[in-house]
Design a protein around this motif. Structure first.
Motif, PDB file in Angstrom:
ATOM      1  N   ASN A   9     -13.064 -90.176  22.473  1.00 16.54           N
ATOM      2  CA  ASN A   9     -11.752 -90.078  21.827  1.00 16.54           C
ATOM      3  C   ASN A   9     -11.642 -88.821  20.974  1.00 16.54           C
ATOM      4  O   ASN A   9     -10.603 -88.159  20.946  1.00 16.54           O
ATOM      5  N   ARG A  10     -12.714 -88.474  20.268  1.00 18.00           N
ATOM      6  CA  ARG A  10     -12.716 -87.275  19.434  1.00 18.00           C
ATOM      7  C   ARG A  10     -12.545 -86.022  20.294  1.00 18.00           C
ATOM      8  O   ARG A  10     -11.808 -85.099  19.940  1.00 18.00           O
ATOM      9  N   ILE A  11     -13.216 -85.992  21.434  1.00 21.46           N
ATOM     10  CA  ILE A  11     -13.110 -84.836  22.330  1.00 21.46           C
ATOM     11  C   ILE A  11     -11.708 -84.731  22.916  1.00 21.46           C
ATOM     12  O   ILE A  11     -11.153 -83.636  23.031  1.00 21.46           O
ATOM     13  N   LYS A  12     -11.122 -85.865  23.261  1.00 22.88           N
ATOM     14  CA  LYS A  12      -9.740 -85.845  23.770  1.00 22.88           C
ATOM     15  C   LYS A  12      -8.772 -85.323  22.709  1.00 22.88           C
ATOM     16  O   LYS A  12      -7.865 -84.557  23.013  1.00 22.88           O
ATOM     17  N   ARG A  13      -8.997 -85.744  21.464  1.00 22.73           N
ATOM     18  CA  ARG A  13      -8.162 -85.259  20.364  1.00 22.73           C
ATOM     19  C   ARG A  13      -8.347 -83.752  20.194  1.00 22.73           C
ATOM     20  O   ARG A  13      -7.382 -83.006  19.990  1.00 22.73           O
ATOM     21  N   ALA A  14      -9.598 -83.302  20.271  1.00 25.12           N
ATOM     22  CA  ALA A  14      -9.893 -81.872  20.136  1.00 25.12           C
ATOM     23  C   ALA A  14      -9.248 -81.085  21.272  1.00 25.12           C
ATOM     24  O   ALA A  14      -8.785 -79.956  21.066  1.00 25.12           O
ATOM     25  N   GLN A  15      -9.201 -81.686  22.448  1.00 28.41           N
ATOM     26  CA  GLN A  15      -8.565 -81.030  23.590  1.00 28.41           C
ATOM     27  C   GLN A  15      -7.083 -80.784  23.295  1.00 28.41           C
ATOM     28  O   GLN A  15      -6.556 -79.706  23.577  1.00 28.41           O
ATOM     29  N   GLY A  16      -6.439 -81.770  22.706  1.00 29.33           N
ATOM     30  CA  GLY A  16      -5.035 -81.611  22.315  1.00 29.33           C
ATOM     31  C   GLY A  16      -4.869 -80.558  21.234  1.00 29.33           C
ATOM     32  O   GLY A  16      -3.926 -79.762  21.263  1.00 29.33           O
ATOM     33  N   GLN A  17      -5.803 -80.561  20.257  1.00 25.73           N
ATOM     34  CA  GLN A  17      -5.747 -79.556  19.196  1.00 25.73           C
ATOM     35  C   GLN A  17      -5.932 -78.155  19.772  1.00 25.73           C
ATOM     36  O   GLN A  17      -5.263 -77.213  19.350  1.00 25.73           O
ATOM     37  N   LEU A  18      -6.824 -78.014  20.739  1.00 25.98           N
ATOM     38  CA  LEU A  18      -7.075 -76.708  21.337  1.00 25.98           C
ATOM     39  C   LEU A  18      -5.843 -76.208  22.094  1.00 25.98           C
ATOM     40  O   LEU A  18      -5.499 -75.020  22.024  1.00 25.98           O
ATOM     41  N   ALA A  19      -5.153 -77.120  22.768  1.00 25.57           N
ATOM     42  CA  ALA A  19      -3.907 -76.744  23.438  1.00 25.57           C
ATOM     43  C   ALA A  19      -2.895 -76.254  22.396  1.00 25.57           C
ATOM     44  O   ALA A  19      -2.164 -75.288  22.640  1.00 25.57           O
ATOM     45  N   GLY A  20      -2.901 -76.904  21.231  1.00 27.89           N
ATOM     46  CA  GLY A  20      -2.019 -76.469  20.148  1.00 27.89           C
ATOM     47  C   GLY A  20      -2.373 -75.079  19.650  1.00 27.89           C
ATOM     48  O   GLY A  20      -1.486 -74.276  19.346  1.00 27.89           O
ATOM     49  N   VAL A  21      -3.665 -74.783  19.575  1.00 29.05           N
ATOM     50  CA  VAL A  21      -4.109 -73.455  19.148  1.00 29.05           C
ATOM     51  C   VAL A  21      -3.628 -72.401  20.145  1.00 29.05           C
ATOM     52  O   VAL A  21      -3.132 -71.335  19.754  1.00 29.05           O
ATOM     53  N   LEU A  22      -3.742 -72.708  21.420  1.00 27.63           N
ATOM     54  CA  LEU A  22      -3.260 -71.760  22.439  1.00 27.63           C
ATOM     55  C   LEU A  22      -1.760 -71.509  22.295  1.00 27.63           C
ATOM     56  O   LEU A  22      -1.306 -70.358  22.377  1.00 27.63           O
ATOM     57  N   ARG A  23      -0.996 -72.573  22.055  1.00 33.24           N
ATOM     58  CA  ARG A  23       0.451 -72.409  21.856  1.00 33.24           C
ATOM     59  C   ARG A  23       0.726 -71.550  20.624  1.00 33.24           C
ATOM     60  O   ARG A  23       1.618 -70.703  20.630  1.00 33.24           O
ATOM     61  N   MET A  24      -0.047 -71.790  19.569  1.00 33.82           N
ATOM     62  CA  MET A  24       0.132 -71.008  18.346  1.00 33.82           C
ATOM     63  C   MET A  24      -0.111 -69.526  18.616  1.00 33.82           C
ATOM     64  O   MET A  24       0.638 -68.669  18.125  1.00 33.82           O
ATOM     65  N   LEU A  25      -1.145 -69.228  19.381  1.00 33.32           N
ATOM     66  CA  LEU A  25      -1.449 -67.831  19.707  1.00 33.32           C
ATOM     67  C   LEU A  25      -0.331 -67.217  20.546  1.00 33.32           C
ATOM     68  O   LEU A  25       0.090 -66.075  20.302  1.00 33.32           O
ATOM     69  N   GLU A  26       0.134 -67.967  21.525  1.00 32.95           N
ATOM     70  CA  GLU A  26       1.203 -67.470  22.399  1.00 32.95           C
ATOM     71  C   GLU A  26       2.519 -67.275  21.645  1.00 32.95           C
ATOM     72  O   GLU A  26       3.319 -66.413  21.996  1.00 32.95           O
ATOM     73  N   ASP A  27       2.715 -68.073  20.594  1.00 34.52           N
ATOM     74  CA  ASP A  27       3.931 -67.965  19.789  1.00 34.52           C
ATOM     75  C   ASP A  27       3.809 -66.932  18.672  1.00 34.52           C
ATOM     76  O   ASP A  27       4.765 -66.718  17.918  1.00 34.52           O
ATOM     77  N   GLY A  28       2.646 -66.325  18.524  1.00 35.59           N
ATOM     78  CA  GLY A  28       2.456 -65.304  17.499  1.00 35.59           C
ATOM     79  C   GLY A  28       2.415 -65.856  16.088  1.00 35.59           C
ATOM     80  O   GLY A  28       2.895 -65.215  15.160  1.00 35.59           O
ATOM     81  N   ARG A  29       1.820 -67.042  15.926  1.00 40.42           N
ATOM     82  CA  ARG A  29       1.747 -67.672  14.605  1.00 40.42           C
ATOM     83  C   ARG A  29       0.803 -66.907  13.685  1.00 40.42           C
ATOM     84  O   ARG A  29       0.032 -66.047  14.107  1.00 40.42           O
ATOM     85  N   GLU A  30       0.863 -67.244  12.416  1.00 39.71           N
ATOM     86  CA  GLU A  30       0.038 -66.595  11.397  1.00 39.71           C
ATOM     87  C   GLU A  30      -1.454 -66.796  11.690  1.00 39.71           C
ATOM     88  O   GLU A  30      -1.878 -67.890  12.086  1.00 39.71           O
ATOM     89  N   CYS A  31      -2.216 -65.757  11.452  1.00 39.93           N
ATOM     90  CA  CYS A  31      -3.656 -65.765  11.688  1.00 39.93           C
ATOM     91  C   CYS A  31      -4.338 -66.916  10.940  1.00 39.93           C
ATOM     92  O   CYS A  31      -5.173 -67.629  11.499  1.00 39.93           O
ATOM     93  N   GLU A  32      -3.977 -67.106   9.681  1.00 34.65           N
ATOM     94  CA  GLU A  32      -4.605 -68.145   8.865  1.00 34.65           C
ATOM     95  C   GLU A  32      -4.388 -69.536   9.465  1.00 34.65           C
ATOM     96  O   GLU A  32      -5.305 -70.356   9.506  1.00 34.65           O
ATOM     97  N   ASP A  33      -3.190 -69.788   9.955  1.00 30.80           N
ATOM     98  CA  ASP A  33      -2.884 -71.084  10.565  1.00 30.80           C
ATOM     99  C   ASP A  33      -3.702 -71.304  11.836  1.00 30.80           C
ATOM    100  O   ASP A  33      -4.230 -72.392  12.071  1.00 30.80           O
ATOM    101  N   VAL A  34      -3.789 -70.263  12.654  1.00 35.41           N
ATOM    102  CA  VAL A  34      -4.539 -70.354  13.908  1.00 35.41           C
ATOM    103  C   VAL A  34      -6.019 -70.606  13.624  1.00 35.41           C
ATOM    104  O   VAL A  34      -6.637 -71.497  14.221  1.00 35.41           O
ATOM    105  N   VAL A  35      -6.582 -69.844  12.704  1.00 28.52           N
ATOM    106  CA  VAL A  35      -8.004 -69.988  12.392  1.00 28.52           C
ATOM    107  C   VAL A  35      -8.289 -71.360  11.788  1.00 28.52           C
ATOM    108  O   VAL A  35      -9.306 -71.989  12.111  1.00 28.52           O
ATOM    109  N   THR A  36      -7.395 -71.864  10.963  1.00 30.86           N
ATOM    110  CA  THR A  36      -7.572 -73.191  10.374  1.00 30.86           C
ATOM    111  C   THR A  36      -7.624 -74.254  11.467  1.00 30.86           C
ATOM    112  O   THR A  36      -8.495 -75.134  11.457  1.00 30.86           O
ATOM    113  N   GLN A  37      -6.717 -74.178  12.421  1.00 29.42           N
ATOM    114  CA  GLN A  37      -6.705 -75.152  13.514  1.00 29.42           C
ATOM    115  C   GLN A  37      -7.909 -74.990  14.431  1.00 29.42           C
ATOM    116  O   GLN A  37      -8.481 -75.972  14.900  1.00 29.42           O
TER     117      GLN A  37
END
Length: 87
Positions: free
Chosen positions: A13-41
């Motif tokens: 379950n933890r790995i599945k959750r992390a998989q979702g979080q990682l997809a969120g990180v990719l979206r953040m990068l593609e959207d040009g989000r703030e560096c601090e937010d991306v690194v935190t996630q």
């Protein structure tokens, strides 16, 4: 030693959750989000994966010790290497 899926459900379950979080990180990068937010996630994903890895190794060791296997049959060096690979 083989892992029993029912025994590692929390890690799965933890790995599945992390998989979702990682997809969120990719979206953040593609959207040009703030560096601090991306690194935190990204740090949160990394920590979740580390915890899942430790839980899997610990479950495997516990399985060896509680199923009648002698401590001598547990490859201590191999278990140490697994733990250290997560450090």
């Amino acid at each position: 030693m083989e892992l029993v899926p029912a025994e590692i459900t929390p890690a799965i379950n933890r790995i599945k959750r992390a998989q979702g979080q990682l997809a969120g990180v990719l979206r953040m990068l593609e959207d040009g989000r703030e560096c601090e937010d991306v690194v935190t996630q990204l740090a949160a994903v990394s920590k979740a994966l580390d915890r899942a890895g430790f839980a899997i190794v610990a479950t495997g060791l516990q399985h060896c010790l509680t199923n009648g296997d002698e401590i001598d049959s547990v490859d201590v060096k191999k278990m140490e290497k697994l733990f250290l690979s997560l450090a």
